[in-house]
Design an enzyme around this catalytic site. Sequence first.
Site, PDB file in Angstrom:
ATOM      1  N   SER A 126       0.821  -1.211   0.000  1.00 58.42           N
ATOM      2  CA  SER A 126       0.000   0.000   0.000  1.00 58.42           C
ATOM      3  C   SER A 126       0.856   1.263   0.000  1.00 58.42           C
ATOM      4  O   SER A 126       1.877   1.327   0.672  1.00 58.42           O
ATOM      5  CB  SER A 126      -0.907   0.042   1.227  1.00 58.42           C
ATOM      6  OG  SER A 126      -1.667   1.231   1.214  1.00 58.42           O
ATOM      7  N   LYS A 179      -4.894  -6.208   3.515  1.00 61.04           N
ATOM      8  CA  LYS A 179      -4.819  -5.138   2.517  1.00 61.04           C
ATOM      9  C   LYS A 179      -6.216  -4.819   1.987  1.00 61.04           C
ATOM     10  O   LYS A 179      -6.550  -3.647   1.760  1.00 61.04           O
ATOM     11  CB  LYS A 179      -3.901  -5.558   1.361  1.00 61.04           C
ATOM     12  CG  LYS A 179      -3.879  -4.606   0.160  1.00 61.04           C
ATOM     13  CD  LYS A 179      -3.387  -3.225   0.494  1.00 61.04           C
ATOM     14  CE  LYS A 179      -3.065  -2.341  -0.656  1.00 61.04           C
ATOM     15  NZ  LYS A 179      -4.130  -1.957  -1.566  1.00 61.04           N
ATOM     16  N   HIS A 182      -7.985  -2.770   4.453  1.00 61.41           N
ATOM     17  CA  HIS A 182      -7.373  -1.425   4.348  1.00 61.41           C
ATOM     18  C   HIS A 182      -8.056  -0.652   3.221  1.00 61.41           C
ATOM     19  O   HIS A 182      -8.436   0.514   3.383  1.00 61.41           O
ATOM     20  CB  HIS A 182      -5.871  -1.564   4.068  1.00 61.41           C
ATOM     21  CG  HIS A 182      -5.229  -0.322   3.531  1.00 61.41           C
ATOM     22  ND1 HIS A 182      -5.299   0.041   2.181  1.00 61.41           N
ATOM     23  CD2 HIS A 182      -4.535   0.669   4.141  1.00 61.41           C
ATOM     24  CE1 HIS A 182      -4.667   1.189   2.008  1.00 61.41           C
ATOM     25  NE2 HIS A 182      -4.207   1.591   3.176  1.00 61.41           N
ATOM     26  N   ASN A 183      -8.252  -1.301   2.091  1.00 59.31           N
ATOM     27  CA  ASN A 183      -8.864  -0.616   0.944  1.00 59.31           C
ATOM     28  C   ASN A 183     -10.323  -0.274   1.177  1.00 59.31           C
ATOM     29  O   ASN A 183     -10.799   0.767   0.710  1.00 59.31           O
ATOM     30  CB  ASN A 183      -8.703  -1.468  -0.316  1.00 59.31           C
ATOM     31  CG  ASN A 183      -7.333  -1.277  -0.920  1.00 59.31           C
ATOM     32  OD1 ASN A 183      -6.336  -1.157  -0.202  1.00 59.31           O
ATOM     33  ND2 ASN A 183      -7.275  -1.215  -2.242  1.00 59.31           N
ATOM     34  N   GLU A 186     -10.212   2.729   3.107  1.00 60.31           N
ATOM     35  CA  GLU A 186      -9.733   3.775   2.190  1.00 60.31           C
ATOM     36  C   GLU A 186     -10.889   4.345   1.374  1.00 60.31           C
ATOM     37  O   GLU A 186     -11.040   5.561   1.232  1.00 60.31           O
ATOM     38  CB  GLU A 186      -8.678   3.169   1.268  1.00 60.31           C
ATOM     39  CG  GLU A 186      -8.223   4.011   0.104  1.00 60.31           C
ATOM     40  CD  GLU A 186      -7.389   3.180  -0.878  1.00 60.31           C
ATOM     41  OE1 GLU A 186      -6.356   2.635  -0.446  1.00 60.31           O
ATOM     42  OE2 GLU A 186      -7.766   3.077  -2.050  1.00 60.31           O
ATOM     43  N   ARG A 281     -19.661   5.247  -5.653  1.00 61.25           N
ATOM     44  CA  ARG A 281     -18.947   5.159  -6.922  1.00 61.25           C
ATOM     45  C   ARG A 281     -19.872   4.555  -7.995  1.00 61.25           C
ATOM     46  O   ARG A 281     -19.912   4.994  -9.135  1.00 61.25           O
ATOM     47  CB  ARG A 281     -17.686   4.294  -6.781  1.00 61.25           C
ATOM     48  CG  ARG A 281     -16.656   4.882  -5.821  1.00 61.25           C
ATOM     49  CD  ARG A 281     -15.304   4.223  -5.987  1.00 61.25           C
ATOM     50  NE  ARG A 281     -14.348   4.625  -4.968  1.00 61.25           N
ATOM     51  CZ  ARG A 281     -13.054   4.341  -5.017  1.00 61.25           C
ATOM     52  NH1 ARG A 281     -12.554   3.663  -6.045  1.00 61.25           N
ATOM     53  NH2 ARG A 281     -12.247   4.717  -4.067  1.00 61.25           N
ATOM     54  N   ARG A 438     -41.530 -12.554   9.136  1.00 57.41           N
ATOM     55  CA  ARG A 438     -40.939 -13.784   8.572  1.00 57.41           C
ATOM     56  C   ARG A 438     -41.725 -15.003   9.048  1.00 57.41           C
ATOM     57  O   ARG A 438     -41.938 -15.961   8.316  1.00 57.41           O
ATOM     58  CB  ARG A 438     -39.471 -13.898   9.001  1.00 57.41           C
ATOM     59  CG  ARG A 438     -38.570 -12.861   8.378  1.00 57.41           C
ATOM     60  CD  ARG A 438     -37.119 -13.020   8.840  1.00 57.41           C
ATOM     61  NE  ARG A 438     -36.474 -14.183   8.268  1.00 57.41           N
ATOM     62  CZ  ARG A 438     -36.004 -15.198   8.982  1.00 57.41           C
ATOM     63  NH1 ARG A 438     -36.151 -15.200  10.302  1.00 57.41           N
ATOM     64  NH2 ARG A 438     -35.429 -16.224   8.393  1.00 57.41           N
TER      65      ARG A 438
HETATM   66  C1  6PG Z   1      -2.965   1.430  -1.985  1.00 54.91           C
HETATM   67  C2  6PG Z   1      -4.194   1.589  -2.845  1.00 54.91           C
HETATM   68  C3  6PG Z   1      -4.108   0.870  -4.161  1.00 54.91           C
HETATM   69  C4  6PG Z   1      -5.484   0.875  -4.805  1.00 54.91           C
HETATM   70  C5  6PG Z   1      -5.396   1.176  -6.264  1.00 54.91           C
HETATM   71  C6  6PG Z   1      -6.758   1.006  -6.935  1.00 54.91           C
HETATM   72  O1  6PG Z   1      -3.126   0.944  -0.859  1.00 54.91           O
HETATM   73  O2  6PG Z   1      -1.892   1.824  -2.471  1.00 54.91           O
HETATM   74  O3  6PG Z   1      -5.292   1.046  -2.108  1.00 54.91           O
HETATM   75  O4  6PG Z   1      -3.661  -0.469  -3.979  1.00 54.91           O
HETATM   76  O5  6PG Z   1      -6.065  -0.345  -4.695  1.00 54.91           O
HETATM   77  O6  6PG Z   1      -4.956   2.488  -6.321  1.00 54.91           O
HETATM   78  O7  6PG Z   1      -7.732   1.606  -6.158  1.00 54.91           O
HETATM   79  P1  6PG Z   1      -9.290   1.427  -6.547  1.00 54.91           P
HETATM   80  O8  6PG Z   1      -9.760   0.155  -5.885  1.00 54.91           O
HETATM   81  O9  6PG Z   1      -9.943   2.651  -6.044  1.00 54.91           O
HETATM   82  O10 6PG Z   1      -9.354   1.303  -8.060  1.00 54.91           O
END
Ligand code: 6PG
Length: 463
Positions: A126, A179, A182-183, A186, A281, A438
């Site tokens: 990351s 990870k 994490h995303n 993010e 999104r 239900r």
């Molecule tokens: C990181 C980012 C990176 C991200 C890509 C695509 O931790 O450096 O999370 O890995 O996944 O930039 O991001 P999208 O999922 O928004 O396309």
Amino acid sequence: MLGEIGLIGLGVMGKNIGLNIAEKGTNIKAFNNSSKKLEAVQKEFDGNFSGYTTLEELVENMDRPRNLLLMIPSGEPTSKLINQLSNLLDENDVVIDGGNSFYQESIHHGENLSKKNIKFIGMGVSGGEEGARYGPAIMVGSNNNLDGDLIELLSSISAKAPHDCVGFYEGSGSGHFIKMVHNGIEYAEMQLIAESYHLLKRTGFNNLQIADFFSSLKKINQSSYLIEITSEILRKKDGEYFTVDLIKSLANNKGTGRLTIETSFELGVSAPSIYSAYDARVQSNTDYFWKTSSTSRIQDNKDNLDDSEKLSLQTALAKSLYFGRVASMIQGLTIIERYNEVNKFSFNFEDIFNNWSGGCIIRSEMLDEFIEINNSSDKLLHSSQLHDLLKKNLKNIKEIVSSSILKNISLPVFSTSLSWYLNLSADDNPSNLIQAQRDFFGSHTVQLLNSDEYIHIDWREDE
Ligand code: 6PG
């Protein structure tokens, strides 16, 4: 330190992590089917680089046990390459997947390669291009004991905070799992920042004033990498216009946020702030042709608040943004906690916070607060101190969400984070009626108060 490493994938991330590795003294032996590409990339390396145009040549020219780092698109390309390598490599060689692979695919790769005694590491990286070059946060998952030289290399290329921002997790898919979460966080953080920008823009602030708002968060220790880059983004001009105003309101994604949500569904974890960020999104690419008027972003909206009103709005917004960020982090960590329980893992939050405290996209001062609370409580997510972080900002987010809705301004992650908290902190919720419905139409039975027994009620029986 590792003498050499194979590198497959010379895109933005691959080339930059290769430069980072070479700088530490490890030789790069790269594969690319284009000799032109290899020559072009080689120019950027100060020695320490040799290129091969076939996988066979690369493998033949590497000393055993080989370490090969894959930095290619996740999914089918990664699976195909790993399959090719499994027929070329020898026992005790190591395949390291540094892409954004789905953790369940990494578990599968680990199992398949282990049949040939080839080691597999699923490694989340990351920090984007800059992180790869100068210091990413690295999340390593493996079923095997890692070679000391490899551990030393991964630690040496990682971000410093000042400790090495590298985490080692049990299980081939665990690095990519951490990870992925994490995303998900993010996505939520990015959307909360975007909604803050949207609200201020619609309330008459210009881009420079909004940039100043984000910069001001540093003064109250509530800044982050994403907040800092947003302030920079908003100041950039392209001639007479602000660059950000020239960009379409459409957001794409490569899937990591979606996978976080799918995993939360599988684990039965509530993560609505993360879902709403992903959905925002999707909505940005949805058009029901309901739009009435298009407020132009090019002309700065005229100010329609006096200075004291602007100040109080920014104060309330800052506290609401923090509320939403705390909520999103809690939801992400709950996914990890449930994954631990279900899979009998024991990833601990201290290691994860250390891993995320530098180099990664969600690095922030808020993490310091989570670390402090985590160090002083047995169960972080159930601690009163964490609850207080939400409670003390509740009045502000209620003001922000309610006033925005009355102005027809959509703030999905703010609204969802508030609703999530109100529901979870309420004395009761209307799920008793869901049980009754239900049972009425499907005889799915109900649990009565003070009983764990499930019973069916004959709803049409006369008293
Ligand atoms: C990181 C980012 C990176 C991200 C890509 C695509 O931790 O450096 O999370 O890995 O996944 O930039 O991001 P999208 O999922 O928004 O396309």
